[in-house]
Design a protein around this motif. Structure first.
Motif: not given
Length: 618
Positions: A501-503, A510-512, A540-548
């Motif tokens: 995840p990105l914070l 930056s990535p956690l 802001v927290l960003l969760l995503y799948t690898d297609g991003l």
């Protein structure tokens, strides 16, 4: 059915016998056609329909038969059309027919033989139940019965249980049964197809009743031991909950009425009020079903068993209830006691409507794929507001819009006030990937009822994926699960082989640092440690799948750096409401892969309260 034909009557439901009969009917609806090639094509079409409509296979099979009848065509012709329109990647001749895995089609196997389906039904049936085939002499009389399938709890005096009974002869295990008259009853069941009960009779140290139903060329037998009411009652209650059914008995001689506990739940009625009266039942019925009810009552008067599905209004909602009713009658055919079951089949009827909707959309493949994706993974139009948290979601489909994908999310408020967030990815496209995706997503929501610990939840998802992987060896999946505590302003999270995840905090993204955790389905007893981080206003927290972030023409680090720059730009452009800016700017890195994005930020609720105050002032 909302009411029964005799006021003051009493339903009687013998749980083992009725459930066994219902299971027998379900198995019979899946019985294959004689021609092997034609059966395979129909099975494939049924599997495709079930996967597209997210419904049970039996319902998809019935729907295909209804399509054939409505169009006055052979089921095989309709099946060909379904395959041509739903399975665009391959033709029938290009690969083998797919099987069902947990009620959905998979890419390599075929349906199990009919007898194996019988065994699978018995595997989940409580109590002692078995399917036995008959050996006959030249006159057609039964000479022996041979075990062909059995429930896990089935046992015989020689100490054998469950699958150990398969292939054994009943005459060797119950030598006194052949001369007791019970086999004559079984002979009548096989010859006429009419169910029958034998007993109660004493065997060993217990009293038993055996109920027999004809199934194919054999007998489905269920043994009930009457002097073990405690364990049996618990099993009956479990069966009622599992099948969402209740039972009742209306005794015309004594006027007694009895409902099982779950029947009160189906009707949402206080047991202290007793069973519904006839007038109360009539008041619940939907008026449009009156002709159907009258036809059922007329059939019952002709000594026929009633099996009808009607609608009732309960608690402001419409439920579909299936009623199976029969009676013990005197020699003149007059009923003495009415018994039966009432099953809530609302979900099944909803499945039928979804199938009909899929059928209407077959002409437009792109629209069908988009609709199916929304059914399996609905994406809200705007942000979701939870206590102390705002969440926004976006789904970016792959360039091949006719294929559904395996990316998924979960955003749910828990009972303790915390919020469960998750994003996952099942490799591949099409029905198999979407099937596994739906299983994992719904399993996570169900498991979260018992625990909100992200590491424990991932461990349970891993065990489920390991089970699915045994049937689909190419299955792979990743996931990240997080829990936000609004009181502590803290996030606890764990991951299973998933991108970090990105914070975004203080204008920098930056990535956690990921806690360890293998992909789902790789290690049976994998452990998933958790990490904690404070989550305050402005983050802001960003969760995503690898297609991003992943692309075959550039490295993962390049893709991740580009996404972090985009997050920084979005937060700078709209620091007070960054989620809309963020989702508008993000683009998938890989056009051949789906992308699911979940962005979250803490909120105080003050902005919403102020807006409400201003609107009231206007």
């Amino acid at each position: 059915m909302s009411r029964l034909p005799y006021e003051g009557d009493r339903f009687f439901f013998d749980p083992g016998g009725a459930v066994a009969q219902a299971y027998a009917e379900a198995v019979g609806s899946l019985r294959p056609n004689p021609a092997e090639a034609e059966r395979a094509i129909v099975e494939r079409a049924v599997g495709l329909l079930a996967g597209r409509a997210r419904c049970r296979v039996a319902e998809a099979h019935r729907h295909l038969l209804r399509m054939a009848a409505d169009q006055r065509r052979e089921p095989l012709d309709v099946a060909h059309g379904v395959i041509r329109q739903l399975d665009v990647a391959e033709t029938v001749a290009e690969r083998s027919i797919p099987p069902l895995v947990n009620g959905f089609p998979a890419p390599t196997q075929r349906f199990e033989p009919w007898l194996a389906v019988v065994q699978r039904v018995l595997d989940v049936n409580p109590g002692m139940c078995g399917y036995l085939t008959a050996e006959r002499d030249a006159t057609g009389r039964i000479t022996d019965l041979v075990w062909a399938a059995a429930t896990p709890e089935a046992s015989t005096p020689d100490g054998l249980r469950g699958s150990q009974l398969i292939g054994r002869r009943a005459s060797q295990q119950f030598p006194a049964a052949a001369g007791s008259g019970r086999w004559d009853v079984y002979q009548g069941v096989l010859d006429t197809g009419c169910p029958a009960a034998v007993g109660p009779f004493r065997y060993g140290d217990g009293h038993y009743t055996v109920r027999a139903h004809r199934l194919g060329q054999g007998l489905l037998l269920h043994w009930t031991r009457h002097d073990q009411a405690g364990p049996s009652a618990a099993r009956v209650q479990g069966t009622e909950r599992l099948a969402n059914l209740g039972w009742g008995e209306w005794d015309l001689i004594t006027g007694d009425i009895f409902w099982s506990e779950h029947l009160y739940r189906i009707y949402e009625r206080d047991p202290g009020l007793g069973p519904l009266s006839r007038d109360e039942s009539d008041a619940l019925a939907v008026a449009e079903d009156a002709p159907l009810i009258r036809a059922a009552l007329e059939a019952f008067d002709r000594s026929a068993q009633v099996d009808v599905t009607t609608r009732v209004r309960i608690g402001g909602r419409v439920k579909f209830l299936r009623t199976v009713a029969d009676a013990v009658r005197d020699t003149a055919g007059r009923p003495l006691r009415i018994y039966g079951i009432v099953q809530d089949v609302t979900d099944r009827e909803n499945d039928s409507r979804r199938l009909a909707e899929v059928e209407r959309q077959l002409a437009d493949e792109h629209e069908l794929a988009g609709r199916l994706q929304r059914i399996i993974l609905p994406i809200p139009d705007g942000p979701i507001e939870f206590p102390g948290l705002k969440v926004a979601l976006r789904y970016l489909p792959a360039g091949r819009e006719s294929l559904v994908g395996g990316d998924w999310y979960q955003a749910t408020r828990m009972r303790d006030g915390s919020v469960l967030l998750a994003v996952g990815d099942v490799a591949g496209h099409g029905t198999p990937a979407a099937t596994t995706m739906a299983q994992l997503r719904h399993a996570l929501r169900a498991l979260a009822v018992a625990t909100s610990d992200p590491g424990v939840l991932l461990g349970q998802l891993n065990r489920l994926t390991c089970e699915l992987e045994r049937e689909n060896p190419e299955l792979s999946a990743t996931a990240v699960v997080a829990r936000f505590d609004p009181h502590r302003q803290e996030i606890v999270w764990a991951q299973a082989g998933h991108p970090p995840p990105l914070l975004s905090r203080a204008g920098h993204t930056s990535p956690l640092e990921r806690p360890p955790g293998p992909m789902l389905g790789v290690v049976d007893d994998a452990v998933y440690p958790t990490s904690r981080l404070p989550f305050h206003i402005g983050d802001v927290l960003l969760l995503y799948t690898d297609g991003l972030v992943e692309h075959r023409r550039r490295g993962l680090d390049d893709g991740l750096a580009q996404v972090m720059r985009t997050v920084d730009e979005a937060v700078r452009a709209s620091p007070q409401q960054p989620l809309a800016q963020l989702l508008a700017r993000l683009r998938r890195a890989n056009p051949d892969d789906d992308t699911c994005i979940l962005a979250a930020r803490p909120v105080t609720g003050e902005t919403r309260d102020l807006r409400h105050h201003l609107l009231r002032g206007l």
